[in-house]
Design a protein around this motif. Sequence first.
Motif, short mmCIF file in Angstrom:
data_model
loop_
_atom_site.label_atom_id
_atom_site.label_comp_id
_atom_site.label_asym_id
_atom_site.label_seq_id
_atom_site.Cartn_x
_atom_site.Cartn_y
_atom_site.Cartn_z
N CYS A 26 1.07 -1.12 0.11
CA CYS A 26 -0.19 -0.16 0.08
C CYS A 26 0.68 1.07 0.26
O CYS A 26 1.59 1.24 0.88
N ALA A 27 1.08 1.56 -0.68
CA ALA A 27 1.71 3.44 -1.73
C ALA A 27 0.78 4.41 -0.70
O ALA A 27 -0.79 4.45 -1.14
N VAL A 28 1.46 5.17 0.00
CA VAL A 28 0.61 5.55 1.75
C VAL A 28 1.53 7.47 0.96
O VAL A 28 2.61 7.41 1.35
N GLN A 29 0.41 8.70 0.86
CA GLN A 29 1.32 9.92 1.06
C GLN A 29 0.56 10.34 2.03
O GLN A 29 -0.93 10.49 2.57
N TYR A 30 1.50 10.98 2.92
CA TYR A 30 1.27 11.93 4.11
C TYR A 30 0.54 12.81 3.49
O TYR A 30 1.09 13.67 2.65
N THR A 31 -0.82 13.59 4.60
CA THR A 31 -1.66 14.38 4.25
C THR A 31 -1.57 14.89 5.42
O THR A 31 -1.70 16.36 5.50
N LYS A 32 -0.98 14.75 6.65
CA LYS A 32 -1.30 15.57 7.80
C LYS A 32 0.28 15.15 8.54
O LYS A 32 0.35 14.14 9.17
N ILE A 33 1.32 15.84 8.82
CA ILE A 33 2.70 15.37 9.41
C ILE A 33 2.85 17.34 9.73
O ILE A 33 3.34 18.28 8.84
N SER A 34 4.00 17.04 10.32
CA SER A 34 4.58 18.79 11.59
C SER A 34 5.98 18.53 10.14
O SER A 34 6.47 17.57 10.26
N ARG A 35 6.10 19.66 10.17
CA ARG A 35 7.18 19.90 9.35
C ARG A 35 8.62 19.71 10.46
O ARG A 35 9.43 18.84 9.13
N ALA A 36 9.05 19.65 11.56
CA ALA A 36 9.89 19.12 12.87
C ALA A 36 9.84 17.51 12.37
O ALA A 36 11.21 17.23 11.93
N ASP A 37 8.15 16.62 12.10
CA ASP A 37 8.92 15.23 12.09
C ASP A 37 8.74 14.87 10.14
O ASP A 37 10.00 14.39 10.07
N GLN A 38 8.98 15.77 9.31
CA GLN A 38 9.16 15.39 8.34
C GLN A 38 10.74 15.70 7.96
O GLN A 38 11.48 15.53 7.52
N ASP A 39 11.74 17.11 8.42
CA ASP A 39 12.97 17.12 8.85
C ASP A 39 13.33 16.26 8.99
O ASP A 39 14.48 15.42 9.04
N PHE A 40 12.61 15.71 10.34
CA PHE A 40 13.48 14.43 10.54
C PHE A 40 14.29 13.13 9.99
O PHE A 40 14.61 12.74 9.48
N ILE A 41 12.57 13.14 9.51
CA ILE A 41 12.63 11.86 8.25
C ILE A 41 13.88 11.87 6.89
O ILE A 41 14.43 11.20 6.92
N VAL A 42 14.03 13.47 6.52
CA VAL A 42 14.89 13.67 5.41
C VAL A 42 16.35 13.18 6.50
O VAL A 42 17.03 12.72 5.64
N GLY A 43 16.47 14.29 7.48
CA GLY A 43 17.50 13.33 8.05
C GLY A 43 18.05 11.80 8.69
O GLY A 43 19.22 11.84 8.36
N PHE A 44 16.83 11.46 8.34
CA PHE A 44 17.04 9.96 8.98
C PHE A 44 17.13 8.89 7.37
O PHE A 44 18.07 8.62 7.40
N ILE A 45 16.43 9.56 6.66
CA ILE A 45 16.73 8.73 5.31
C ILE A 45 18.69 9.53 4.95
O ILE A 45 19.37 8.56 4.55
N PHE A 46 19.14 10.88 5.16
CA PHE A 46 20.30 10.90 4.85
C PHE A 46 21.73 10.08 5.62
O PHE A 46 22.52 9.74 4.64
N GLU A 47 21.07 10.05 6.35
CA GLU A 47 22.01 9.08 7.57
C GLU A 47 22.67 7.18 7.22
O GLU A 47 23.53 7.33 6.54
N ARG A 48 20.60 7.16 6.72
CA ARG A 48 21.37 6.39 6.41
C ARG A 48 21.69 5.38 5.02
O ARG A 48 22.45 4.23 4.63
N THR A 49 21.50 6.82 4.20
CA THR A 49 21.80 6.59 2.88
C THR A 49 23.09 6.30 2.66
O THR A 49 24.45 5.96 1.78
N ALA A 50 23.71 7.79 3.69
CA ALA A 50 25.56 7.37 3.88
C ALA A 50 26.15 6.09 4.41
O ALA A 50 27.44 6.00 3.84
N LYS A 51 25.11 5.78 5.67
CA LYS A 51 26.03 4.50 6.10
C LYS A 51 25.54 3.20 4.86
O LYS A 51 26.00 2.07 5.69
N LYS A 52 24.76 3.09 4.42
CA LYS A 52 24.45 2.20 3.38
C LYS A 52 23.56 1.02 4.17
O LYS A 52 24.14 -0.40 4.12
N ARG A 53 23.06 1.19 5.79
CA ARG A 53 22.05 0.48 5.80
C ARG A 53 21.06 0.53 5.31
O ARG A 53 20.02 1.42 6.21
#
Length: 212
Positions: free
Chosen positions: A182-209
């Motif tokens: 199931c592909a889900v698109q966010y309709t309500k999410i705080s800017r702070a939570d969204q920024d944290f997801i960006v940081g999480f993806i950045f870190e995981r991509t960098a570490k290749k885990r």
Amino acid sequence: MSLRKLLKAGSRLMVFPPQGSRTVYHSYLDDIGEDGLGITVPQKHGQPLLLHYGDQVTVRAPVGTQYIEFTTKVVGETQSRIKLAMPITWKQTQQRDNVRLPIVIKVECSIGDLDARTVKLHTIDLSAGGLCLRSTENIPAETEIWMTMFLEARKQKRIINAVGKVIRSTLMEHRYGIEYRCAVQYTKISRADQDFIVGFIFERTAKKRPTV
């Protein structure tokens, strides 16, 4: 809006080396001023990107739900720092079009109603704009889902709360039976939570885990 207002010291950067290579190196913004940008030496798996005066690089920086991307030249270098010329132009693109991280994360979901019984599903991938969930039951398109998940990035822990809408549900068959993706698109999410997801993806991509 000027680049100096969009980027701040500490911003995460993805740096692409000269000659059009799409290999990604990771860096952070030290400072930005009228004379250009100071960044940490880009690295990939602990190996630095060797840059010299006059080299041309492409830089991509996450800002909210978008990426800023520009091409510029190296105008200074030390062992720990690179100086880049201030770019004349840059472009902005949606993050979901660029980074979708394949990863398995447990998500607590209330499906169809906030007060519905909570079920535990797992992600197939995650992005700043949404995620893909694995389910043993079909969740029809347009269904709302209230979601809670736990992420950790840069030694910080955060509970992410979001509301999303199912965009599509695809039946998959495999040797163990069937499941729905199931592909889900966010309709309500705080800017702070969204920024944290960006940081999480950045870190995981960098570490290749790819999984947690």
